[in-house]
Write a protein that holds these residues in place. Structure first.
Motif, short mmCIF file in Angstrom:
data_model
loop_
_atom_site.label_atom_id
_atom_site.label_comp_id
_atom_site.label_asym_id
_atom_site.label_seq_id
_atom_site.Cartn_x
_atom_site.Cartn_y
_atom_site.Cartn_z
N ARG A 80 0.87 -1.18 0.00
CA ARG A 80 0.00 0.00 0.00
C ARG A 80 0.90 1.23 0.00
N TRP A 81 0.79 2.02 -1.05
CA TRP A 81 1.71 3.14 -1.26
C TRP A 81 1.09 4.45 -0.79
N HIS A 82 1.95 5.30 -0.24
CA HIS A 82 1.54 6.62 0.24
C HIS A 82 2.51 7.66 -0.30
N GLN A 83 2.02 8.87 -0.38
CA GLN A 83 2.89 10.00 -0.73
C GLN A 83 2.87 10.98 0.43
N ARG A 84 4.00 11.09 1.11
CA ARG A 84 4.10 11.98 2.25
C ARG A 84 4.22 13.42 1.79
N GLU A 85 4.03 14.34 2.73
CA GLU A 85 4.28 15.75 2.48
C GLU A 85 5.55 16.16 3.21
N VAL A 86 6.33 17.01 2.57
CA VAL A 86 7.57 17.50 3.16
C VAL A 86 7.57 19.02 3.08
N THR A 87 8.35 19.65 3.96
CA THR A 87 8.48 21.10 3.94
C THR A 87 9.64 21.50 3.05
N GLU A 140 6.03 14.81 -1.35
CA GLU A 140 7.39 14.29 -1.52
C GLU A 140 7.50 13.62 -2.88
N PRO A 141 8.56 13.88 -3.64
CA PRO A 141 8.68 13.31 -5.00
C PRO A 141 9.13 11.86 -5.01
N ARG A 142 8.42 11.01 -4.29
CA ARG A 142 8.58 9.57 -4.31
C ARG A 142 7.42 8.99 -3.50
N LEU A 143 7.19 7.69 -3.60
CA LEU A 143 6.14 7.02 -2.84
C LEU A 143 6.79 6.14 -1.78
N TYR A 170 10.82 5.24 -6.45
CA TYR A 170 11.12 6.35 -7.35
C TYR A 170 10.54 5.96 -8.71
N ARG A 171 9.44 6.61 -9.07
CA ARG A 171 8.68 6.15 -10.24
C ARG A 171 9.41 6.37 -11.55
N ASP A 172 10.20 7.43 -11.63
CA ASP A 172 10.99 7.74 -12.82
C ASP A 172 12.10 8.69 -12.41
N GLY A 173 12.81 9.23 -13.37
CA GLY A 173 13.96 10.08 -13.06
C GLY A 173 13.62 11.38 -12.38
N SER A 174 12.37 11.80 -12.40
CA SER A 174 11.99 13.06 -11.75
C SER A 174 11.74 12.89 -10.26
N ASP A 175 11.62 11.65 -9.77
CA ASP A 175 11.50 11.41 -8.33
C ASP A 175 12.88 11.45 -7.69
N SER A 176 12.93 11.89 -6.43
CA SER A 176 14.22 12.08 -5.78
C SER A 176 14.01 12.19 -4.28
N VAL A 177 15.13 12.28 -3.54
CA VAL A 177 15.09 12.63 -2.12
C VAL A 177 16.27 13.54 -1.85
N ALA A 178 16.03 14.62 -1.08
CA ALA A 178 17.04 15.64 -0.84
C ALA A 178 18.07 15.16 0.18
N TRP A 179 19.13 15.94 0.35
CA TRP A 179 20.17 15.64 1.32
C TRP A 179 19.57 15.50 2.72
N HIS A 180 19.94 14.42 3.42
CA HIS A 180 19.44 14.19 4.77
C HIS A 180 20.28 13.12 5.45
#
Length: 221
Positions: free
Chosen positions: A68-75, A83-86, A126-136
């Motif tokens: 079950r996939w979710h898309q979180r919200e980030v600041t 968030e640009p990933r599931l 990451y569904r395609d190349g436009s999905d990502s996660v920032a430095w953390h």
């Protein structure tokens, strides 16, 4: 773990990624053959094993359909944005089995290797190349002196970069199709990592992260 809205992933998003090279029953390398350890500094290290899981793209296809996939919200930029990933999550509470039996074996083998009670698995799609996660840095650093975070990459190859927490030159690993990367020592305290967007078109990548959250207070990944 705070989550955003639930989303559906089209089956073809994973099915088209299944590699022609991954035709056998998926297996893991319990001997960690070819493991290479890189010391980032005197106390932080990264282990890398190429193709630690065979048949990994079939695992991606099965998990995309099962979870079950979710898309979180980030600041970002003082705004709450999707968030640009599931994401999806599993842990040992409630007695539920892992989504696939192979993940139980992987969790057991990793626990034996790294002497950590891997009680949680995070799934990042990451569904395609436009999905990502920032430095953390991962939140285990708030609970453990030397946490170990394991990343098993399935699907398309993407770059994972690691840099000092205060900024500076980064190192990069290309991960996909069953590659294993393990961050240990002081890595979560002194270093950050990210998966940047890809300028080239690519298929979906599923990052399977084995973590030991429940050994302390539970924290979101």
């Amino acid at each position: 773990m705070p989550l955003g809205h639930r989303v559906r992933v089209p089956a073809e998003a994973a099915a088209r990624q299944c590699s022609l090279f991954d035709v056998a029953e998926p297996t893991i390398d319990s001997q960690f053959i070819g493991l290479n350890r890189t010391w980032l500094d005197d106390t932080a290290w990264v282990d890398h094993v190429f193709s630690w899981m065979s048949g990994a793209d079939h695992v991606l296809t099965a998990l995309v359909a099962e979870l079950r996939w979710h898309q979180r919200e980030v600041t970002m930029y003082q705004r709450r944005l999707p968030e640009p990933r599931l994401t999806s999550w599993w842990d040992v509470r409630g007695g539920r089995p892992e989504p696939l039996p192979l993940l139980n074996e992987a969790r057991r083998v990793l626990a034996g290797r790294y002497a950590k009670p891997f009680d949680s698995i995070g799934f990042n799609l990451y569904r395609d190349g436009s999905d990502s996660v920032a430095w953390h840095s991962d939140r285990e650093r708030f609970e453990h002196e030397d946490p170990v975070v394991v990343i098993l990459s399935t699907g398309a190859t993407r770059h994972l970069r690691i840099r000092p927490s205060g900024g500076g030159p980064s190192r990069s690993w290309s991960l996909g199709h069953g590659d294993l990367l393990v961050m240990g020592g002081s890595c979560q305290h002194d270093w950050q990592h990210c998966v940047p967007k890809s300028a080239q078109a690519c298929g979906p990548r599923l990052s399977i992260m084995f973590r030991h959250h429940l050994a302390g207070h539970f924290a979101a990944g």
